[in-house]
Scaffold this motif. Structure first.
Motif, PDB file in Angstrom:
ATOM      1  N   ILE A   1       0.841  -1.208   0.000  1.00  6.75           N
ATOM      2  CA  ILE A   1       0.000   0.000   0.000  1.00  6.75           C
ATOM      3  C   ILE A   1       0.868   1.246   0.000  1.00  6.75           C
ATOM      4  O   ILE A   1       0.634   2.191  -0.765  1.00  6.75           O
ATOM      5  N   GLN A   2       1.867   1.263   0.877  1.00  6.81           N
ATOM      6  CA  GLN A   2       2.736   2.442   0.987  1.00  6.81           C
ATOM      7  C   GLN A   2       3.421   2.750  -0.332  1.00  6.81           C
ATOM      8  O   GLN A   2       3.429   3.903  -0.788  1.00  6.81           O
ATOM      9  N   HIS A   3       3.995   1.740  -0.968  1.00  3.64           N
ATOM     10  CA  HIS A   3       4.684   1.961  -2.222  1.00  3.64           C
ATOM     11  C   HIS A   3       3.713   2.366  -3.339  1.00  3.64           C
ATOM     12  O   HIS A   3       4.035   3.207  -4.171  1.00  3.64           O
ATOM     13  N   THR A   4       2.541   1.764  -3.351  1.00  2.09           N
ATOM     14  CA  THR A   4       1.536   2.144  -4.353  1.00  2.09           C
ATOM     15  C   THR A   4       1.127   3.591  -4.166  1.00  2.09           C
ATOM     16  O   THR A   4       1.038   4.354  -5.142  1.00  2.09           O
ATOM     17  N   ARG A   5       0.898   3.962  -2.921  1.00  2.81           N
ATOM     18  CA  ARG A   5       0.456   5.342  -2.646  1.00  2.81           C
ATOM     19  C   ARG A   5       1.500   6.362  -3.072  1.00  2.81           C
ATOM     20  O   ARG A   5       1.164   7.479  -3.493  1.00  2.81           O
ATOM     21  N   GLU A   6       2.765   5.993  -3.004  1.00  2.00           N
ATOM     22  CA  GLU A   6       3.823   6.928  -3.352  1.00  2.00           C
ATOM     23  C   GLU A   6       3.953   7.133  -4.867  1.00  2.00           C
ATOM     24  O   GLU A   6       4.650   8.055  -5.316  1.00  2.00           O
ATOM     25  N   LEU A   7       3.287   6.304  -5.671  1.00  2.00           N
ATOM     26  CA  LEU A   7       3.452   6.385  -7.120  1.00  2.00           C
ATOM     27  C   LEU A   7       3.012   7.722  -7.698  1.00  2.00           C
ATOM     28  O   LEU A   7       3.543   8.177  -8.706  1.00  2.00           O
ATOM     29  N   SER A   8       2.027   8.370  -7.070  1.00  2.00           N
ATOM     30  CA  SER A   8       1.580   9.662  -7.581  1.00  2.00           C
ATOM     31  C   SER A   8       2.289  10.827  -6.917  1.00  2.00           C
ATOM     32  O   SER A   8       2.021  11.988  -7.236  1.00  2.00           O
ATOM     33  N   ARG A   9       3.204  10.538  -6.004  1.00  2.00           N
ATOM     34  CA  ARG A   9       3.887  11.604  -5.268  1.00  2.00           C
ATOM     35  C   ARG A   9       5.328  11.784  -5.702  1.00  2.00           C
ATOM     36  O   ARG A   9       6.069  12.552  -5.105  1.00  2.00           O
ATOM     37  N   ARG A  10       5.750  11.063  -6.746  1.00  2.00           N
ATOM     38  CA  ARG A  10       7.142  11.146  -7.186  1.00  2.00           C
ATOM     39  C   ARG A  10       7.414  12.501  -7.816  1.00  2.00           C
ATOM     40  O   ARG A  10       6.527  13.143  -8.356  1.00  2.00           O
TER      41      ARG A  10
END
Length: 309
Positions: A300-309
């Protein structure tokens, strides 16, 4: 492997399983018919993200524990094959000549070979799973749901819909794929809702990433805007009546598309907040329905970060 998932694989220690997955797919391609082998080699290259097989492995570890079996490797490989079938079709539908900087299959080899290859991929996937009724049922249901979802999404273009409608579309499009990942990994229904929420999160992060101009996770921001596809930022933007009128036009001008795009960018904070809620719901499912939720919380954490790069 695409750098989007490399960090997650390292965090979770799934490097050996990913090697086994690549070997499985490589062996399948090497044994395939020589007429289509170049197309398969082109499609299943080293740049694949393998996020869906990673989800299969993660759900297995969270719920079942122990070694990732050969059966699970096969299930993950066939799931990746089904996913690539959808990429070929999506690229044709979107008239996309490139995906992640590389020519798409139909751009490189032609429309007819690409269509035939997509069918070949699915047929071989079912052949590989022929002795496993559990997987056959899941893959048959997935392919049907994906077909319905794609037709519904296309039919609902340029309509004055909202965030709840986006959730339904995302849940049946990407969500159904990740639901299948969860059920393949656990061989039961315990994490099905977790998979749906993770897929919706991935879909929404892709939507937001497209608006931000980040490397696409699988969609096409310009194509979606041109075609009037209901992305999460679009669903929020068309809450403004004047933008909704433009979004619903059959053939908006470049200037009108720019106005819609600007409003979508303005609503990105609201889109991010909505994704935070989906991530929270997925985390609740992980903690409630698995003995080892940490692996799922990492996903979940890594998925959530996908739009924050």
């Amino acid at each position: 492997m695409d750098n989007i998932t490399a960090g997650i694989v390292a965090d979770l220690g799934f490097e050996p399983e990913m090697d086994r997955l690549r070997d499985y797919l490589g062996d399948w391609i090497a044994r395939s018919n020589s007429e289509l082998r170049p197309l398969l080699e082109w499609q299943f290259d080293a740049g694949s993200k393998y996020f869906r097989p990673l989800t299969v492995f993660g759900c297995h570890r969270a719920r079942v524990g122990g070694e990732i079996t050969d059966q699970t490797i096969r299930s993950a490989a066939v799931l990746e094959m089904m996913h690539n079938m959808t990429l070929v079709i999506d690229d044709i539908l979107d008239q996309s000549d490139e995906r992640r900087g590389k020519p798409t299959m139909h751009a490189e080899f032609g429309m007819l070979p690409a269509l035939m290859a997509s069918g070949f991929i699915v047929a071989d996937g079912f052949t590989m799973s022929a002795e496993d009724p559990h997987d056959i049922r899941l893959f048959a249901d997935l392919v049907k749901r994906l077909g319905v979802a794609e037709c519904a999404q296309w039919r609902l273009r340029r309509q004055p819909l909202g965030v709840a409608d986006w959730e339904e579309i995302a849940g049946e499009d990407t969500g159904s794929m990740f639901e299948t990942c969860a059920c393949l990994g656990t061989r039961d229904e315990a994490l099905r809702r977790f998979g749906r929420l993770l897929g919706m999160l991935y879909h929404g992060c892709d939507d937001v990433g497209d608006v931000k101009g980040l490397e696409s996770l699988g969609g096409g921001g310009e194509e979606d805007l041109r075609d009037g596809i209901l992305t999460l930022p679009a669903a929020l933007a068309i809450e403004k009546e004047s933008i909704c009128d433009l979004f619903c036009k059959d053939d908006p001008s470049d200037e009108e598309l720019a106005l819609i795009s600007r409003e979508m960018r303005d609503r990105l904070p609201d889109a991010e907040a909505h994704l935070d809620q989906i991530a929270s719901d997925a985390a609740w499912e992980a903690r409630t329905n698995s003995d080892n939720p940490e692996v799922l919380l990492t996903l979940i954490q890594h998925t959530r970060e996908l739009s924050r790069r």
